[in-house]
Scaffold this active site. Structure first.
Site, PDB file in Angstrom:
ATOM      1  CE  LYS A 126      -4.154   1.928   2.107  1.00  0.00           C
ATOM      2  NZ  LYS A 126      -3.834   3.325   2.018  1.00  0.00           N
ATOM      3  CD  GLU A 133      -1.376   5.760  -3.953  1.00  0.00           C
ATOM      4  OE1 GLU A 133      -2.372   5.296  -4.551  1.00  0.00           O
ATOM      5  OE2 GLU A 133      -1.464   6.363  -2.885  1.00  0.00           O
TER       6      GLU A 133
END
Ligand code: ATP
Length: 550
Positions: free
Chosen positions: A249, A297
């Site tokens: 993440k 991201e």
């Protein structure tokens, strides 16, 4: 001919005056039915506080102070009176209506009766103005609009400009009114809206029975797929009972990359076009063959390591991107999903989408997110520890058979974080601090969502850097709606992520709960008030009765 703006305003008043949701839906639905295509789109834009879609990067650039000054001049009202009326009504639109009803306004003999199209066109012209002299021209356009307005019209013009309709009409109710007006199921309207986040276009398609033609489109952002929480690796394994895809993440900014021929656009989670701030990523993707939409991201990355998340904020939200900033904060796009590759691929399972990502030849500022196949808790736990030791935020565990479902927080993507005891909340008031912080708004009262309401759940004093506090003070003052001397009440626009030790029942706040030792983890520029955590989530966390730690 376009409908009179006064008719629109009267409908808004009617919607405000009824508390029944069903009545609100039918009043609006009946009105929408009667509108032609152009008026329909404009009415929905005004009602949904999206005069311009965020990806067009168009802004009205009309500050509160400009509106107040115009009102003062036109109605010959002094500062003190305006301030006390603002305290009384708590809404500049309502103040304007009151002043128009109670003061004599100098108007020319002939004034124009405004239509929906007139108002929209003027707002468009205002937003197109740029450069020297634009402030004066903008003010003159506004002044003319103010002169042409009746009391009820000025109320809604100001409410539209300040993005505060306050008639108790949530986005969900507008969706319902569209399905009511054009006889569509609310599920179909919702699905279409998740794919194409522009309600005015959804209304148009609903009217023309073409909603089935809506799909994700190059260069128009779609909603991002969202993740759910689980607390432990074994909970995840027990739930899925199959081999899963596991990724780090990353702690950066969610970004949708759209490439169509020689055009590349990067969109934030709030659908803003953020391409300007990330030129090296744009240029790199321009060189890659094929047309595509990617989910990734954007991470500040230097010498093979992620930089603190705050660093990337220094890149965004600035007027000019300076070369030195680009050099000191290098960024990378880490790509974990794909929604379009020469055509839509959202209905393919994740395992196949991962194979498609492999067809893309990334350059030095982008890469495919590393992923691992995991089948037991031990493998997840090991990867979790590895992720934290590498400076990431935890893990994302994904069902390999899942479709890409825009805007849905289904149990297909699960996040496992180090700090699971955080809430995204909105600031509703700010107080001046003491000592070193006297004269500085440093104490923030924040709230969670409870259906269409906001409920206060705590106050936080710490966590921001001096630079962030300075910026926060600027923003808070711009969105202040009431000045109580020691404290200001603000429009609920600034989202923060707060960490805390535990949740307690408390009658100190209207939510009925309070956070123990809340501290600000970060400012969430990427979220709006619709996306904050809910009172239900607070209750869920409270009921677990666990002592959270960070
Ligand atoms: P959070 O506050 O936990 O970051 P969120 O509410 O912003 O979550 P979610 O969809 O719930 O959004 O969680 C996914 C978040 O994790 C997104 O913000 C996304 O930017 C980030 N993220 C980081 N790495 C990944 C990854 N490998 N896959 C998907 N999302 C990722």
């Amino acid at each position: 001919m376009s409908r009179f703006f006064e008719d629109f305003s009267l409908i808004c008043d009617k919607i405000k005056l009824t508390s029944s949701k069903l009545n609100k839906i039918s009043i609006l639905g009946e009105f929408l039915k009667e509108l032609d295509d152009e008026d329909l789109k404009i009415a929905i834009k005004f009602l949904s506080s999206q005069v311009f879609p965020p990806w067009e990067n168009k802004e009205l650039q009309v500050g509160y102070s400009t509106l107040v000054k115009l009102l003062k001049d036109l109605t010959l009202t002094d500062d003190k009176t305006i301030s006390s009326l603002l305290v009384k009504f708590g809404d500049l639109g309502e103040v304007a209506e009151y002043l128009y009803k109670n003061k004599k306004i100098e108007k020319p003999f002939f004034t124009k009766k405004l239509t929906l199209v007139d108002v929209y066109k003027i707002l468009n012209k205002i937003s197109d103005l740029k450069g020297e002299g634009s402030y004066t021209i903008r003010k003159n356009f506004l002044k003319q609009l103010f002169i042409d307005s009746s009391p009820i019209e000025i109320k809604y013009i100001i409410k539209i400009i300040t993005n505060e309709l306050r008639i108790g009409l949530s986005e969900g109710l507008i969706e319902e009114a569209i399905s009511y007006a054009f006889n569509k199921s609310s599920g179909d309207v919702r699905n279409a809206y998740l794919l194409l986040p522009d309600l005015s276009l959804i209304a148009y398609h609903a009217k023309h029975n073409t909603m089935h033609l809506i799909s994700i489109e190059l260069l128009t952002p779609t909603n991002f797929m969202l993740a759910d929480f689980m607390d432990t690796a074994s909970e995840i394994i027990n739930y899925f009972q199959k081999e899963l895809i596991c990724e780090y993440k990353y702690d950066g900014i969610r970004c949708q990359v759209h490439k169509k021929d020689d055009k590349v656009k990067l969109f934030s989670r709030r659908f803003e076009d953020i391409s300007y701030f990330l030129p090296e990523i744009v240029n790199e993707f321009k060189k890659i063959a094929n047309n595509f939409i990617l989910d990734c991201e954007i991470v500040p990355f230097k010498d093979g390591k992620p930089l603190p998340f705050q660093e990337i904020q220094k890149r965004l939200h600035r007027k000019y991107l300076i070369k030195s900033i680009m050099e000191s904060i290098p960024v990378k796009a880490i790509v974990y999903d794909i929604m379009y590759y020469n055509n839509s691929v959202i209905d393919l399972p994740l395992r196949d989408r991962k194979q498609i990502i492999k067809c893309i030849k990334f350059g030095e500022n982008s890469e495919e997110a590393k992923y691992f196949w995991v089948k037991n808790s031990k493998e997840i736990e090991d990867l979790f520890n590895e992720s934290i030791s590498k400076g990431f935020e935890g893990l994302m565990i994904k069902d390999p058979d899942s479709k890409y479902t825009p805007g849905r927080r289904g149990r297909y993507w699960i996040k496992l974080k180090k700090e699971f005891n955080t809430l995204d909340v909105v600031i509703v008031a700010a107080e001046y601090g003491h000592g070193k912080r006297s004269g500085v708004l440093s104490d923030y009262t924040f709230a969670v969502k409870d259906n269409d309401d906001l409920k206060i759940i705590g106050k936080a004093y710490s966590g921001l850097t001096d630079d962030e506090i300075e910026e926060m003070n600027k923003r808070l003052k711009e969105i202040a709606i009431k000045d109580l001397g020691y404290k200001i009440i603000v429009k609920p626009e600034i989202i923060i992520e707060v960490a805390f030790d535990s949740i307690q029942k408390s009658d100190r706040h209207d939510s009925g709960f309070a956070l123990r030792f809340p501290r600000i983890k970060r400012i969430r520029y990427d979220k709006n008030v619709d996306e904050i955590d809910t009172l239900d989530r607070v209750i869920e966390l409270y009921n677990r009765k666990r002592s959270f730690y960070t």
